[in-house]
Design a protein around this motif. Structure first.
Motif: not given
Length: 220
Positions: A37-39, A43-46, A123-124, A129-138
């Motif tokens: 999955a990492e590779r 390479d392609k995006g999630i 890159a990894l 950690f491609h998304e940052y949402r308000p509920e992730d703050r804590r």
């Protein structure tokens, strides 16, 4: 079928003598799925990566994927945790090369290793950690890297080496300072070994100045 050749020696048929295909241990299969999955994510995006592709990359059946991860999002969470665990392990190993009471050296090791590890895996980091949402703050403020730094700050403060009024808040500030320096390094294309050392020195000096008590902070 086993047969005797008349000399007391027992032989086996080709089918019986053929080595059996070994099955990967569960932890090995899970690790292979995460590695694949990492590779693919890098390479392609999630979004463009399918579970079929991840399973194929790990050389397991698609059904095997679901034995370990209920969804692609769950796999992403596992990758995030593995990244943080590896990051913390490297930081701790670097700090532990110095005496427990050598707080300057341990902070310097934290900065140098943190910057090095981030830049080596940018890159990894960016993809998991491609998304940052308000509920992730804590979650971001309670991450293991910050918890690890809080322990170091409390130890130094308890020994009178630093003056840290709020170790938890200070650790958040220092962690984000490290993150900012690393991001700027990538943005400016300044990631050479010499540049990494220069930035680590500058950041360590800044953090030390912030942590040491002022001579006269009560003056008007």
């Amino acid at each position: 079928m086993a047969t005797s050749d008349g000399t007391g020696t027992t032989s086996t048929s080709p089918e019986e003598g053929a080595p059996r295909r070994r099955t990967k241990a569960p932890e090995t299969r899970a690790g292979a799925l995460m590695d694949a999955a990492e590779r693919l994510f890098i390479d392609k995006g999630i979004a463009a990566t399918s579970i079929d592709e991840i399973a194929a990359g790990a050389q397991v059946a698609k059904g095997t994927f679901y034995l370990y991860f209920p969804s692609k999002e769950a796999l992403l969470g596992a990758l995030q945790q593995r990244f943080v665990d590896t990051f913390c392990t490297r930081l701790q190993e670097a700090m532990d090369r110095h005496r427990p009471d050598n707080y300057h050296a341990r902070l310097k090791a934290w900065v140098e290793t943190g910057l090095e590890t981030y830049l080596d895996n940018v890159a990894l980091h960016d993809v998991v950690f491609h998304e940052y949402r308000p509920e992730d703050r804590r979650m971001r403020n309670d991450n293991a890297v910050i918890t690890q730094l809080v322990a170091l700050l409390r130890q130094g403060d308890g020994a009178g080496f630093w003056d840290v009024e709020d170790p938890a808040l200070t650790a958040v500030i220092l962690f984000n300072a490290l993150h900012g320096v690393a991001d700027d390094s990538v943005a400016m294309g300044q990631t050479s070994a010499a540049e990494r050392k220069r930035r680590a020195r500058a950041l360590t000096k800044f953090l030390e100045q912030a942590l040491h008590p002022a001579e006269d902070d009560g003056a008007d």
